[in-house]
Design an enzyme around this catalytic site. Structure first.
Site, PDB file in Angstrom:
ATOM      1  N   ASP A   9       1.564  -0.963  -0.169  1.00 28.97           N
ATOM      2  CA  ASP A   9      -0.256   0.053  -0.068  1.00 28.97           C
ATOM      3  C   ASP A   9       0.997   1.132   0.070  1.00 28.97           C
ATOM      4  OD1 ASP A   9      -2.805   1.607   0.509  1.00 28.97           O
ATOM      5  OD2 ASP A   9      -1.629   1.780   1.894  1.00 28.97           O
ATOM      6  N   SER A  10       0.749   1.792  -0.215  1.00 32.83           N
ATOM      7  CA  SER A  10       0.935   3.893   0.110  1.00 32.83           C
ATOM      8  C   SER A  10       1.198   4.242   0.754  1.00 32.83           C
ATOM      9  CB  SER A  10       0.042   4.346  -0.535  1.00 32.83           C
ATOM     10  OG  SER A  10      -0.509   4.917  -0.012  1.00 32.83           O
ATOM     11  N   TYR A  41      -0.640   8.769  -2.236  1.00 33.00           N
ATOM     12  CA  TYR A  41      -0.949   8.440  -3.647  1.00 33.00           C
ATOM     13  C   TYR A  41      -1.877   9.046  -4.201  1.00 33.00           C
ATOM     14  CZ  TYR A  41       2.757   4.147  -3.983  1.00 33.00           C
ATOM     15  OH  TYR A  41       4.357   3.560  -3.700  1.00 33.00           O
ATOM     16  N   GLY A  42      -3.110   8.944  -3.793  1.00 34.43           N
ATOM     17  CA  GLY A  42      -3.958   9.500  -3.969  1.00 34.43           C
ATOM     18  C   GLY A  42      -4.068  10.258  -4.538  1.00 34.43           C
ATOM     19  N   CYS A  72      -4.081  -1.135  -1.771  1.00 36.40           N
ATOM     20  CA  CYS A  72      -4.068   0.472  -2.126  1.00 36.40           C
ATOM     21  C   CYS A  72      -5.028   0.488  -3.541  1.00 36.40           C
ATOM     22  CB  CYS A  72      -2.713   0.864  -2.497  1.00 36.40           C
ATOM     23  SG  CYS A  72      -3.220   3.074  -3.327  1.00 36.40           S
ATOM     24  N   ASN A  73      -6.319   1.034  -3.187  1.00 34.72           N
ATOM     25  CA  ASN A  73      -7.308   1.258  -4.277  1.00 34.72           C
ATOM     26  C   ASN A  73      -6.704   2.293  -5.542  1.00 34.72           C
ATOM     27  OD1 ASN A  73     -10.543   0.542  -3.545  1.00 34.72           O
ATOM     28  ND2 ASN A  73      -9.007   1.175  -1.964  1.00 34.72           N
ATOM     29  N   THR A  74      -5.906   3.556  -4.799  1.00 32.85           N
ATOM     30  CA  THR A  74      -5.031   3.618  -5.402  1.00 32.85           C
ATOM     31  C   THR A  74      -4.276   3.479  -6.917  1.00 32.85           C
ATOM     32  OG1 THR A  74      -5.572   6.097  -4.113  1.00 32.85           O
ATOM     33  CG2 THR A  74      -3.948   6.279  -6.554  1.00 32.85           C
ATOM     34  N   GLU A 151      -5.366   9.478   9.822  1.00 31.89           N
ATOM     35  CA  GLU A 151      -4.277   9.152  10.587  1.00 31.89           C
ATOM     36  C   GLU A 151      -4.044  10.294  11.304  1.00 31.89           C
ATOM     37  OE1 GLU A 151      -1.254   9.213   7.668  1.00 31.89           O
ATOM     38  OE2 GLU A 151      -2.024   7.156   6.260  1.00 31.89           O
ATOM     39  N   CYS A 183     -11.224   3.327  -0.537  1.00 29.35           N
ATOM     40  CA  CYS A 183      -9.701   3.620  -0.249  1.00 29.35           C
ATOM     41  C   CYS A 183      -9.592   3.360   1.360  1.00 29.35           C
ATOM     42  CB  CYS A 183     -10.204   5.736  -0.068  1.00 29.35           C
ATOM     43  SG  CYS A 183      -8.588   5.634   0.932  1.00 29.35           S
ATOM     44  N   THR A 184      -8.534   2.777   0.775  1.00 31.35           N
ATOM     45  CA  THR A 184      -8.403   1.692   2.447  1.00 31.35           C
ATOM     46  C   THR A 184      -8.783   2.219   3.502  1.00 31.35           C
ATOM     47  OG1 THR A 184      -5.970   2.975   2.110  1.00 31.35           O
ATOM     48  CG2 THR A 184      -6.262   1.075   1.170  1.00 31.35           C
ATOM     49  N   HIS A 185      -8.727   3.822   3.913  1.00 31.55           N
ATOM     50  CA  HIS A 185      -8.338   4.022   4.873  1.00 31.55           C
ATOM     51  C   HIS A 185     -10.418   4.470   5.474  1.00 31.55           C
ATOM     52  CE1 HIS A 185      -4.519   5.486   4.138  1.00 31.55           C
ATOM     53  NE2 HIS A 185      -4.278   6.119   6.146  1.00 31.55           N
TER      54      HIS A 185
END
Ligand code: DGL
Length: 267
Positions: A9-10, A41-42, A72-74, A151, A183-185
């Site tokens: 992931d980023s 990355y987004g 990572c989705n991006t 974050e 998105c991961t978050h």
């Protein structure tokens, strides 16, 4: 086959995917790489995300991974297809599993997708969803402030509720009955999202679906780790070991031991 699965992931967000893999595939060894020096990355271009992702894949291959999960989705949106053509081990991303679940879940045919600016701009969720069912309408929205909120640890906070309502108001107006957390978050603030969208809207967590797809793939290819040994988890980042470890400890079901810094630019 006891070679590890590579997950990248980023940064820290992909730990939500690693967590699902640990839960659904408790016998598998994992190598996780978080590109904490170059996150996010987004907001980056395809060229940059592809270059970074290729370096990470080369690093993971030095760890003899048997399969790779682009958490990572991006990176799944911008780099996965190009990388899949270049390597000879299975590689899966988070977008396809999430899109498939959205199509299976919607009853009204109105699906919402939220993600980073680059994921939304790529249009990839729309493409996959409409490939599966062209009657489904997709509304997408970039929610760039969600990543820093998570974050900063503002998971249950009035500020997060305010931003959620600002970003997602239009999803309500479009009457979506399914919302993909692209998105991961975002799964980490699913309670705030659920509170605003209401119980009638189903939230799709691509992390969960991806772990399910990975399991199916390993079974089908005869690649499951059947050694019965306690799994080993290795963590690598490109910077900021301490903040990575404390975030990881708040997300993962296991304590994160040693985390090593890798000079990812050299791969
Ligand atoms: N991991 C990214 C994603 O899922 C979010 C963080 C970033 O922008 O790098 O799209």
């Amino acid at each position: 086959m006891d070679n590890p699965i590579g997950v990248f992931d980023s940064g820290v967000g992909g730990l939500t995917v690693a967590r699902e893999i640990m839960r659904q595939l408790p016998g598998e060894n994992l190598v996780y790489f978080g590109d904490t020096a170059r996150v996010p990355y987004g907001s980056k271009s395809k060229n940059t995300v592809l270059k970074y992702s290729k370096q990470i894949v080369r690093f993971l291959q030095t760890k003899k991974v048997k399969a790779i999960v682009v958490a990572c989705n991006t990176a799944s949106a911008l780099a996965l297809d190009d990388i899949a053509k270049e390597i000879d081990i299975p590689i899966i991303g988070v977008v396809k599993p999430g899109a498939k679940m959205a199509v299976e879940t919607t009853k009204t045919g109105n699906v919402g997708v939220i993600g980073t600016a680059s994921t939304v701009k790529s249009g990839i969720y729309n493409d996959y969803i409409r490939e599966l069912n062209s009657d489904v309408t997709v509304v997408s929205k970039a929610c760039p402030l969600f990543v820093p909120l998570v974050e900063e640890g503002l998971i249950e906070d009035r500020v997060t509720d305010d931003i959620v309502s600002r970003y997602l108001q239009e999803m309500k107006e479009y009457n979506v009955d399914v919302l993909v957390l692209g998105c991961t978050h975002y799964p980490l603030i699913r309670n705030a999202i659920k509170r605003f969208m209401g119980d009638e809207v189903q939230l799709v967590n691509p992390a969960f679906e991806t772990a399910k797809d990975l399991k199916e793939l390993l079974v089908k290819e005869g690649m499951l780790n059947k050694s019965g040994a306690k799994p080993s988890y290795e963590y690598y980042v490109s910077d900021g070991v301490e903040s990575f470890m404390s975030f990881a400890d708040s997300v993962l079901p296991v304590h994160v031991g040693d985390t090593q810094v890798i000079d990812i630019e050299s791969f």
